[in-house]
Design a protein around this motif. Structure first.
Motif, PDB file in Angstrom:
ATOM      1  N   TRP A 150      -6.103  -4.862  -2.971  1.00  0.00           N
ATOM      2  CA  TRP A 150      -6.507  -4.158  -1.745  1.00  0.00           C
ATOM      3  C   TRP A 150      -7.795  -3.336  -1.874  1.00  0.00           C
ATOM      4  CZ3 TRP A 150      -1.119  -3.754  -3.190  1.00  0.00           C
ATOM      5  CH2 TRP A 150      -0.322  -4.693  -2.530  1.00  0.00           C
ATOM      6  N   ASN A 151      -8.373  -3.371  -3.067  1.00  0.00           N
ATOM      7  CA  ASN A 151      -9.697  -2.785  -3.284  1.00  0.00           C
ATOM      8  C   ASN A 151      -9.809  -1.293  -2.910  1.00  0.00           C
ATOM      9  OD1 ASN A 151     -12.202  -3.181  -4.321  1.00  0.00           O
ATOM     10  ND2 ASN A 151     -13.143  -3.736  -2.371  1.00  0.00           N
ATOM     11  N   LYS A 152      -8.788  -0.523  -3.183  1.00  0.00           N
ATOM     12  CA  LYS A 152      -8.821   0.910  -2.881  1.00  0.00           C
ATOM     13  C   LYS A 152      -9.108   1.668  -4.170  1.00  0.00           C
ATOM     14  CE  LYS A 152      -6.106   3.749   0.143  1.00  0.00           C
ATOM     15  NZ  LYS A 152      -4.775   4.057   0.653  1.00  0.00           N
ATOM     16  N   ILE A 171      -8.845   4.675  -5.258  1.00  0.00           N
ATOM     17  CA  ILE A 171      -7.867   5.631  -5.818  1.00  0.00           C
ATOM     18  C   ILE A 171      -6.863   4.928  -6.739  1.00  0.00           C
ATOM     19  CG2 ILE A 171      -6.372   5.497  -3.743  1.00  0.00           C
ATOM     20  CD1 ILE A 171      -6.837   8.694  -5.746  1.00  0.00           C
ATOM     21  N   TYR A 172      -6.557   3.675  -6.425  1.00  0.00           N
ATOM     22  CA  TYR A 172      -5.611   2.923  -7.267  1.00  0.00           C
ATOM     23  C   TYR A 172      -6.207   2.700  -8.658  1.00  0.00           C
ATOM     24  CZ  TYR A 172      -3.426   1.828  -2.744  1.00  0.00           C
ATOM     25  OH  TYR A 172      -2.854   1.903  -1.505  1.00  0.00           O
ATOM     26  N   LEU A 173      -7.475   2.349  -8.662  1.00  0.00           N
ATOM     27  CA  LEU A 173      -8.153   2.108  -9.940  1.00  0.00           C
ATOM     28  C   LEU A 173      -8.205   3.402 -10.763  1.00  0.00           C
ATOM     29  CD1 LEU A 173      -9.847   0.064 -11.658  1.00  0.00           C
ATOM     30  CD2 LEU A 173     -11.856   1.053 -10.584  1.00  0.00           C
ATOM     31  N   GLN A 174      -8.571   4.487 -10.088  1.00  0.00           N
ATOM     32  CA  GLN A 174      -8.688   5.780 -10.797  1.00  0.00           C
ATOM     33  C   GLN A 174      -7.329   6.219 -11.354  1.00  0.00           C
ATOM     34  OE1 GLN A 174     -10.313   7.938  -7.521  1.00  0.00           O
ATOM     35  NE2 GLN A 174     -12.438   7.536  -8.090  1.00  0.00           N
ATOM     36  N   THR A 175      -6.287   6.049 -10.543  1.00  0.00           N
ATOM     37  CA  THR A 175      -4.940   6.452 -10.995  1.00  0.00           C
ATOM     38  C   THR A 175      -4.499   5.587 -12.177  1.00  0.00           C
ATOM     39  OG1 THR A 175      -4.503   6.859  -8.670  1.00  0.00           O
ATOM     40  CG2 THR A 175      -2.636   7.039 -10.145  1.00  0.00           C
ATOM     41  N   ALA A 176      -4.758   4.290 -12.090  1.00  0.00           N
ATOM     42  CA  ALA A 176      -4.375   3.384 -13.185  1.00  0.00           C
ATOM     43  C   ALA A 176      -5.119   3.758 -14.465  1.00  0.00           C
ATOM     44  CB  ALA A 176      -4.671   1.942 -12.793  1.00  0.00           C
ATOM     45  N   GLU A 177      -6.400   4.034 -14.321  1.00  0.00           N
ATOM     46  CA  GLU A 177      -7.202   4.382 -15.508  1.00  0.00           C
ATOM     47  C   GLU A 177      -6.698   5.671 -16.149  1.00  0.00           C
ATOM     48  OE1 GLU A 177     -11.377   4.835 -14.724  1.00  0.00           O
ATOM     49  OE2 GLU A 177     -11.819   5.332 -16.801  1.00  0.00           O
ATOM     50  N   LYS A 178      -6.413   6.661 -15.303  1.00  0.00           N
ATOM     51  CA  LYS A 178      -5.886   7.929 -15.819  1.00  0.00           C
ATOM     52  C   LYS A 178      -4.543   7.699 -16.525  1.00  0.00           C
ATOM     53  CE  LYS A 178      -5.772  11.928 -13.450  1.00  0.00           C
ATOM     54  NZ  LYS A 178      -5.636  12.735 -12.235  1.00  0.00           N
ATOM     55  N   GLY A 179      -3.746   6.803 -15.944  1.00  0.00           N
ATOM     56  CA  GLY A 179      -2.432   6.478 -16.534  1.00  0.00           C
ATOM     57  C   GLY A 179      -2.589   5.879 -17.916  1.00  0.00           C
ATOM     58  N   VAL A 180      -3.487   4.901 -18.042  1.00  0.00           N
ATOM     59  CA  VAL A 180      -3.666   4.243 -19.353  1.00  0.00           C
ATOM     60  C   VAL A 180      -4.320   5.214 -20.344  1.00  0.00           C
ATOM     61  CG1 VAL A 180      -4.641   2.257 -20.572  1.00  0.00           C
ATOM     62  CG2 VAL A 180      -3.759   1.967 -18.273  1.00  0.00           C
ATOM     63  N   ARG A 230       0.840  -1.219   0.000  1.00  0.00           N
ATOM     64  CA  ARG A 230       0.000   0.000   0.000  1.00  0.00           C
ATOM     65  C   ARG A 230       0.867   1.259   0.000  1.00  0.00           C
ATOM     66  NH1 ARG A 230      -3.003  -2.261   4.347  1.00  0.00           N
ATOM     67  NH2 ARG A 230      -4.589  -3.668   3.555  1.00  0.00           N
ATOM     68  N   ASP A 231       1.974   1.204   0.749  1.00  0.00           N
ATOM     69  CA  ASP A 231       2.879   2.374   0.772  1.00  0.00           C
ATOM     70  C   ASP A 231       3.460   2.646  -0.617  1.00  0.00           C
ATOM     71  OD1 ASP A 231       2.413   2.700   3.399  1.00  0.00           O
ATOM     72  OD2 ASP A 231       4.353   1.961   4.113  1.00  0.00           O
ATOM     73  N   LEU A 232       3.800   1.571  -1.303  1.00  0.00           N
ATOM     74  CA  LEU A 232       4.361   1.744  -2.663  1.00  0.00           C
ATOM     75  C   LEU A 232       3.288   2.261  -3.620  1.00  0.00           C
ATOM     76  CD1 LEU A 232       6.502  -1.526  -3.023  1.00  0.00           C
ATOM     77  CD2 LEU A 232       7.346   0.786  -2.692  1.00  0.00           C
ATOM     78  N   ALA A 233       2.081   1.730  -3.473  1.00  0.00           N
ATOM     79  CA  ALA A 233       0.981   2.187  -4.332  1.00  0.00           C
ATOM     80  C   ALA A 233       0.722   3.677  -4.105  1.00  0.00           C
ATOM     81  CB  ALA A 233      -0.275   1.376  -4.043  1.00  0.00           C
ATOM     82  N   LEU A 258      -0.778  -0.347 -10.370  1.00  0.00           N
ATOM     83  CA  LEU A 258      -1.938   0.192  -9.658  1.00  0.00           C
ATOM     84  C   LEU A 258      -3.210  -0.594  -9.975  1.00  0.00           C
ATOM     85  CD1 LEU A 258      -0.952   3.917  -9.994  1.00  0.00           C
ATOM     86  CD2 LEU A 258      -1.336   2.732  -7.831  1.00  0.00           C
ATOM     87  N   ALA A 259      -3.316  -1.052 -11.227  1.00  0.00           N
ATOM     88  CA  ALA A 259      -4.490  -1.860 -11.587  1.00  0.00           C
ATOM     89  C   ALA A 259      -4.492  -3.162 -10.782  1.00  0.00           C
ATOM     90  CB  ALA A 259      -4.470  -2.153 -13.083  1.00  0.00           C
ATOM     91  N   LYS A 260      -3.322  -3.754 -10.605  1.00  0.00           N
ATOM     92  CA  LYS A 260      -3.228  -4.983  -9.794  1.00  0.00           C
ATOM     93  C   LYS A 260      -3.501  -4.682  -8.323  1.00  0.00           C
ATOM     94  CE  LYS A 260      -0.597  -8.651 -11.930  1.00  0.00           C
ATOM     95  NZ  LYS A 260      -1.794  -9.461 -12.152  1.00  0.00           N
TER      96      LYS A 260
END
Lengths: 144, 625
Positions: free
Chosen positions: B442-444, B446-455, B391-394, B435-437
């Motif tokens: 961890w079902n957070k 913000i990770y999904l949103q960041t990954a989507e913005k990245g792609v 989580r810290d790395l994410a 972030l997608a993984k």
């Protein structure tokens, strides 16, 4: 001895370059961006069509020849600007990969001048010096 | 205009110049080989000596091909533990006489178990014309032998295996000084010098030697295999079982490469090993670069170690465990993650995050791939040991993203500040994938949103510069990220981008029969003059498997992509080291599962094994399960 006038000469030249560009952009360097793909097919087709028109020496051949030359000189300048932008964008980023893109862009800038920029210059010069409305139909009318 | 004048000069130039070049090339450069002996004689040549070294009695058969003369020597080499322990070279005039002479020499010599027989028969010798700048390109590396002739007509020979053992095939000229890694051709000067030393006379001519090279098979007892560049010419077929076995071999290679403790000494060669010929390094690191022929490693230490590739390899082990359920891969992944945890325990941190670094510059890739590994491990095992680090790395990756979706790639550890200018390859794709993984682990949100913005950025504004209208960067992580975002993000434009990427790289893939070299088939490359890197067959297969799965999820038929994946897998299986193609390996246990850099460069980098193994196991799941 085969004699060939300027309309036919530049017509054949335009057809040849049109086919060359089409070949390059369809088989060797196809664009993956849809709009770029359209442009890279559209402009060579214009050149091809214009070249055929020149060969037939029709009424507006001189203007078509001048138009094609102008268009391709403009395109050359546009491509040079785009490559210069690319060069600037990649300089200093992506490490060796960016360096390679920068060098390839330099190389392409010289290639673009040779491949896109030289013949329109001569075509422009050739048709500027021709008398106005000296197309085939005009000549035919005069002969009658 | 007077066209006749131009035609008068142009036509001969157009017709005669290429014709003259072709005739000169054909007359002076082409081999004119004699016919090979038939299969019976080929099998006999190898099995005869195999029987002798195994202590079995053997007699020379009668066959018309054995009475034929060949334009050079017959060579016999017996390889034990990767070294030639017996060699015999006799003029094959006729072939039977050469075999008799070598039989007389080998009789009574004692050999250990597991020795291999290799025979080479000269089929043609062609003088090389001296073209100073391109000489190294006029020689087929790893396929042809080299001969040098002294003024009195004596000839000395170098066989391809010797060239591999001395690294002469990968040390060619560097035509572009700014790309240090680019080496073209072979080191002909050193080889000619070696031949002059053997002759003890000056060399007046050098010759390319076309050979029929054969080796005994260990997989199919009694059979003989034709050799192609320190490998067998025939490759195992691509099927469910072979793909699985190859993936497991790759996984075991990675496990064997984990450093068990700091005390262990490793033999090393190359830059960094000038003062000492060994090194010791941190427990938990992977042995980074191994030469399967010299059995030596490249120097590594805590400071000189590629952390992104360590993390990538860790991910491959976790992924193997997830797909096969074999416990040893879980244990290996856990050891390797422990090392990442250790590397993330230093000063590389900020407000609410941690990052991985082995210096003052933390790259986005190190943390992104570490996160990929930890998230994959979590998804595979449900073990929560590394959740906090994950989580810290994410959170670090989230911090490194700009508003437009692009990522900063470097973080200055001392100043605790990201670098806004420097961009490096791969990292944005790796971060999005990680972030997608992480979202799945961890079902957070913000990770999904960041990954989507990245792609979104990678498939949109990121490819706006002109070169990307005609070519792609290395987008294999991007497409894996696009697949990983499913089912939460189902954007058609991701699939469109990735299918175009797959189509683009397909143009670089060697199809069967497209090259004169069957061992290029399936690998991605662009010229026969530079042997292609096998690494790309792995990383691009990983990507293509993701694209394949994504296309199926979108309901698209992608049979061509399936064929492309299988072709790449065939090249990986061909080049991966098994006992069958490892007669030059001093340590078979260490070399088993290794995938060399290219068909002529038998050094193995850990990331090549990582990518090829992940490509294999993921394709096994996607295509066959």
């Amino acid at each position: 001895m085969i004699k060939i006038n300027k309309y036919k000469f530049y017509g054949i030249l335009d057809i040849s370059f049109g086919l060359l560009y089409l070949g390059v952009f369809i088989f060797i360097l196809p664009a993956y961006n849809n709009f770029t793909r359209f442009l890279t097919i559209f402009f060579p087709l214009i050149l091809l069509g214009g070249g055929i028109y020149l060969v037939t020496e029709s009424k507006f051949a001189r203007y078509v020849g001048l138009g094609l030359a102008f268009l391709y000189l403009l395109l050359t300048i546009f491509i040079l600007i785009a490559l210069a932008f690319t060069l600037g964008y990649f300089k200093g980023i992506y490490g060796p990969y960016g360096k390679a893109i920068t060098i390839i862009s330099w190389f392409f800038m010289f290639m673009v001048i040779e491949i896109f920029g030289v013949w329109p210059f001569f075509q422009l010069k050739a048709f500027f010096t021709l008398p106005k409305r000296s197309g085939k139909s005009r000549e035919k009318k005069l002969q009658k | 205009m007077n066209w006749k004048k131009y035609l008068f000069f142009t036509l001969p130039a157009v017709i005669f110049l290429p014709a003259t070049a072709w005739i000169i090339g054909y007359l002076f450069a082409a081999h004119r080989p004699v016919t090979k002996p038939d299969q019976t004689v080929q099998t006999f040549m190898v099995n005869h000596f195999k029987n002798i070294i195994n202590g079995r009695k053997n007699t020379i058969i009668k066959h018309p091909h054995l009475n034929k003369n060949f334009p050079g020597p017959f060579f016999l080499n017996v390889y034990c533990q990767g070294k030639s322990v017996f060699s015999c070279q006799e003029e094959a005039t006729p072939l039977q006489k050469a075999i008799q002479k070598c039989t007389a020499k080998i009789n009574g010599v004692e050999f250990g178990d597991g020795c291999r027989i290799r025979v080479d028969l000269t089929l043609a010798q062609t003088r090389m014309i001296d073209f100073p700048l391109i000489n190294g390109l006029l020689f087929l590396p790893g396929i042809e032998g080299l001969a040098a002739q002294s003024p009195d007509g004596e000839r000395a020979y170098l066989l391809p295996d010797e060239m591999f053992q001395h690294n002469w095939l990968r040390e060619g000229k560097n035509p572009l000084k700014f790309i240090k890694q680019l080496k073209v051709g072979v080191d002909l000067e050193t080889m000619t010098q070696e031949l002059a030393n053997r002759l003890q006379k000056p060399v007046i001519d050098i010759y390319r030697v076309k050979l029929l090279s054969l080796v005994d098979s260990v997989e199919e007892k009694g059979k003989v295999k034709e050799v192609l560049r320190a490998n067998t010419k025939s490759a195992p077929p691509v099927n469910k079982n072979n793909i699985y076995q190859a993936a497991i071999r790759g996984g075991d290679y990675m496990l064997n490469s984990i450093v068990p403790n700091r005390r262990k000494k490793y033999d090393c060669a190359g830059i960094g090993c000038r003062r000492k010929n060994f090194f010791r390094t941190d427990k938990g690191q992977f042995l980074y670069q191994y030469n399967i022929i010299t059995d030596k490693l490249a120097y590594q230490s805590r400071r000189y170690y590629n952390l992104p590739r360590h993390a990538g390899t860790t991910y491959a082990l976790a992924n193997l465990y997830r797909l096969t359920g074999l416990k040893r891969f879980k244990e290996g992944a856990s050891k390797a993650i422990s090392y990442l945890k250790f590397m993330a325990s230093g000063k590389c941190k900020g407000d609410g995050f941690r990052c991985v670094a082995n210096g003052n510059r933390a790259t986005l890739g190190s943390s992104a791939l570490a996160l990929v590994a930890i998230a994959e491990y979590r998804l595979a095992t449900d073990d929560k040991t590394y959740d906090e680090l994950g989580r810290d790395l994410a959170d670090f990756l989230v911090f490194m993203q700009r508003k437009d979706g692009s990522f900063r790639h470097i973080y200055h550890v001392k100043q605790q500040k990201p670098d806004e200018d420097e961009i490096l390859l791969y990292y944005s794709g790796e971060a999005s994938f990680a972030l997608a993984k992480s979202y799945k682990a961890w079902n957070k949100k913000i990770y999904l949103q960041t990954a989507e913005k990245g792609v979104d950025w990678l498939t949109g504004p990121g490819v706006q510069p002109l070169p990307f209208h005609f070519a792609f960067g290395e987008e294999h992580w991007t497409c894996q990220a696009a697949r990983e975002l499913w089912p939460q993000v189902k954007k058609e434009k991701y699939l469109d981008f990735c299918l175009k990427f797959a189509k683009y790289i397909k143009r670089q893939q060697w199809d069967p029969g497209e090259s004169a070299f069957p061992d290029f088939t399936g690998i991605y490359g662009f010229t026969p003059f530079i042997p292609p890197h096998i690494n790309g067959a792995g990383s691009r297969s990983e990507s293509n498997v993701s694209v394949y799965e994504l296309a199926l999820l979108h309901g698209k038929n992608v049979e061509a992509l399936k064929a492309q994946i299988k072709l790449a897998l065939s090249s990986i299986i061909r080049h991966q080291r098994r006992d069958e193609n490892c007669w030059l390996c001093p340590d078979k246990d260490q070399a088993r599962g290794a995938v060399p850099a290219t068909p002529v460069d038998l050094t193995t980098r850990i990331d090549t094994v990582q990518h090829t193994t992940s490509g294999l196991i993921r394709a096994w799941k996607a295509l066959y399960k």
